[in-house]
Motif scaffolding. Structure first.
Motif, PDB file in Angstrom:
ATOM      1  N   CYS A  64     -47.593   3.673 -13.695  1.00  0.00           N
ATOM      2  CA  CYS A  64     -48.647   2.710 -13.856  1.00  0.00           C
ATOM      3  C   CYS A  64     -47.822   1.659 -14.781  1.00  0.00           C
ATOM      4  CB  CYS A  64     -50.071   2.952 -14.257  1.00  0.00           C
ATOM      5  SG  CYS A  64     -51.024   3.852 -13.159  1.00  0.00           S
ATOM      6  N   GLU A  65     -46.913   1.978 -15.498  1.00  0.00           N
ATOM      7  CA  GLU A  65     -46.358   1.241 -16.625  1.00  0.00           C
ATOM      8  C   GLU A  65     -45.234   0.446 -16.028  1.00  0.00           C
ATOM      9  OE1 GLU A  65     -47.813   0.933 -19.387  1.00  0.00           O
ATOM     10  OE2 GLU A  65     -49.064   2.295 -18.541  1.00  0.00           O
ATOM     11  N   TYR A  66     -44.847   0.583 -14.695  1.00  0.00           N
ATOM     12  CA  TYR A  66     -43.796  -0.051 -13.989  1.00  0.00           C
ATOM     13  C   TYR A  66     -44.112  -1.789 -13.935  1.00  0.00           C
ATOM     14  CZ  TYR A  66     -40.416  -1.481 -10.466  1.00  0.00           C
ATOM     15  OH  TYR A  66     -39.497  -2.142  -9.573  1.00  0.00           O
ATOM     16  N   TRP A  67     -43.096  -2.430 -14.250  1.00  0.00           N
ATOM     17  CA  TRP A  67     -43.384  -3.661 -14.618  1.00  0.00           C
ATOM     18  C   TRP A  67     -44.099  -4.601 -13.490  1.00  0.00           C
ATOM     19  CZ3 TRP A  67     -41.306  -8.030 -12.120  1.00  0.00           C
ATOM     20  CH2 TRP A  67     -40.311  -7.636 -11.028  1.00  0.00           C
ATOM     21  N   ARG A  68     -43.768  -4.267 -12.067  1.00  0.00           N
ATOM     22  CA  ARG A  68     -44.444  -4.902 -11.152  1.00  0.00           C
ATOM     23  C   ARG A  68     -45.889  -4.735 -11.074  1.00  0.00           C
ATOM     24  NH1 ARG A  68     -41.052  -4.594  -5.360  1.00  0.00           N
ATOM     25  NH2 ARG A  68     -38.925  -4.837  -6.273  1.00  0.00           N
ATOM     26  N   PRO A 105     -38.649  -6.913 -17.443  1.00  0.00           N
ATOM     27  CA  PRO A 105     -38.099  -6.490 -18.713  1.00  0.00           C
ATOM     28  C   PRO A 105     -36.626  -6.664 -18.486  1.00  0.00           C
ATOM     29  CG  PRO A 105     -39.200  -4.599 -18.073  1.00  0.00           C
ATOM     30  CD  PRO A 105     -39.453  -5.586 -17.006  1.00  0.00           C
ATOM     31  N   ASN A 106     -35.958  -6.420 -17.519  1.00  0.00           N
ATOM     32  CA  ASN A 106     -34.731  -6.178 -17.306  1.00  0.00           C
ATOM     33  C   ASN A 106     -33.703  -7.715 -17.450  1.00  0.00           C
ATOM     34  OD1 ASN A 106     -34.822  -3.379 -17.128  1.00  0.00           O
ATOM     35  ND2 ASN A 106     -35.153  -3.599 -14.968  1.00  0.00           N
ATOM     36  N   ASP A 107     -34.382  -8.691 -16.851  1.00  0.00           N
ATOM     37  CA  ASP A 107     -33.909  -9.860 -16.816  1.00  0.00           C
ATOM     38  C   ASP A 107     -34.790 -10.971 -17.637  1.00  0.00           C
ATOM     39  OD1 ASP A 107     -35.778 -10.196 -14.884  1.00  0.00           O
ATOM     40  OD2 ASP A 107     -34.597 -10.706 -13.324  1.00  0.00           O
ATOM     41  N   ASN A 108     -35.849 -10.511 -18.136  1.00  0.00           N
ATOM     42  CA  ASN A 108     -37.072 -11.580 -18.805  1.00  0.00           C
ATOM     43  C   ASN A 108     -37.212 -12.692 -18.018  1.00  0.00           C
ATOM     44  OD1 ASN A 108     -37.492 -10.086 -21.146  1.00  0.00           O
ATOM     45  ND2 ASN A 108     -36.041 -11.222 -22.447  1.00  0.00           N
ATOM     46  N   LYS A 109     -37.078 -12.444 -16.724  1.00  0.00           N
ATOM     47  CA  LYS A 109     -37.833 -13.513 -15.945  1.00  0.00           C
ATOM     48  C   LYS A 109     -39.030 -13.193 -15.024  1.00  0.00           C
ATOM     49  CE  LYS A 109     -33.467 -15.215 -14.202  1.00  0.00           C
ATOM     50  NZ  LYS A 109     -32.391 -15.363 -13.234  1.00  0.00           N
TER      51      LYS A 109
END
Length: 171
Positions: A64-68, A105-109
């Protein structure tokens, strides 16, 4: 200029001979009423299916913590026999969905994520239930509210799980 005038006059006279005023008014009225009812028709958001082949390389799609999943409310299809972007076999994507804006969080977009419920099978009990409400709006803002049974537009209204399709960059 004379040719244009003659053409317009001939066209108007021909139309007057073949169509009456009532016919013209009926067609114009139907066009106006039909145009007014157009926004009430169901809308189809399956455009996100084009992203179904996008591989998951930037996190754990079963958590559930996955950014999407920042605005997801439901069970994860990635833990129910489907994937991050595809419904499990035997179920079909909802024709309507809600949209969230999630930060990678990987590209801050920030990305627009379309959440489609998968319909047609019983609720998936093998999956964690995620309740994320980042940016959720009250229930009267239908496209921004995640507590609705989005299978309502499908023939089979039973909810199974939810997928998260990337629509594009948020601006």
């Amino acid at each position: 200029m004379e040719r244009l005038d003659r053409f317009a006059e001939r066209s108007a006279r021909t139309m007057a001979k073949t169509n009456g005023r009532r016919s013209f008014l009926a067609k114009t009225g139907a066009l106006v009423v039909g145009g007014g009812l157009l926004p009430l028709l169901p809308f189809d958001r399956t455009f996100g299916q084009a992203h179904a082949a996008t591989p998951v390389t930037d996190g754990d799609a079963v958590s559930c913590e996955y950014w999407r999943y920042c605005a997801l409310d439901g069970n994860l299809c990635s833990a129910c026999g489907g994937s991050l972007t595809q419904c499990p076999p035997g179920s079909e994507a909802s024709k309507v969905s809600w949209v969230g804006t999630c930060r990678n969080p990987n590209d801050n977009k920030d990305y627009l994520v379309s959440y489609n419920d998968c319909c047609g099978k019983p609720i998936c009990d093998n999956s964690p239930f995620c309740l994320k409400s980042v940016g959720e709006r009250p229930g009267y803002r239908m496209g921004l509210h995640n507590d609705i049974n989005w299978c309502m537009a499908n023939a089979s209204k039973g909810y199974h799980c939810t997928v998260a399709l990337l629509v594009g960059l948020a601006e």
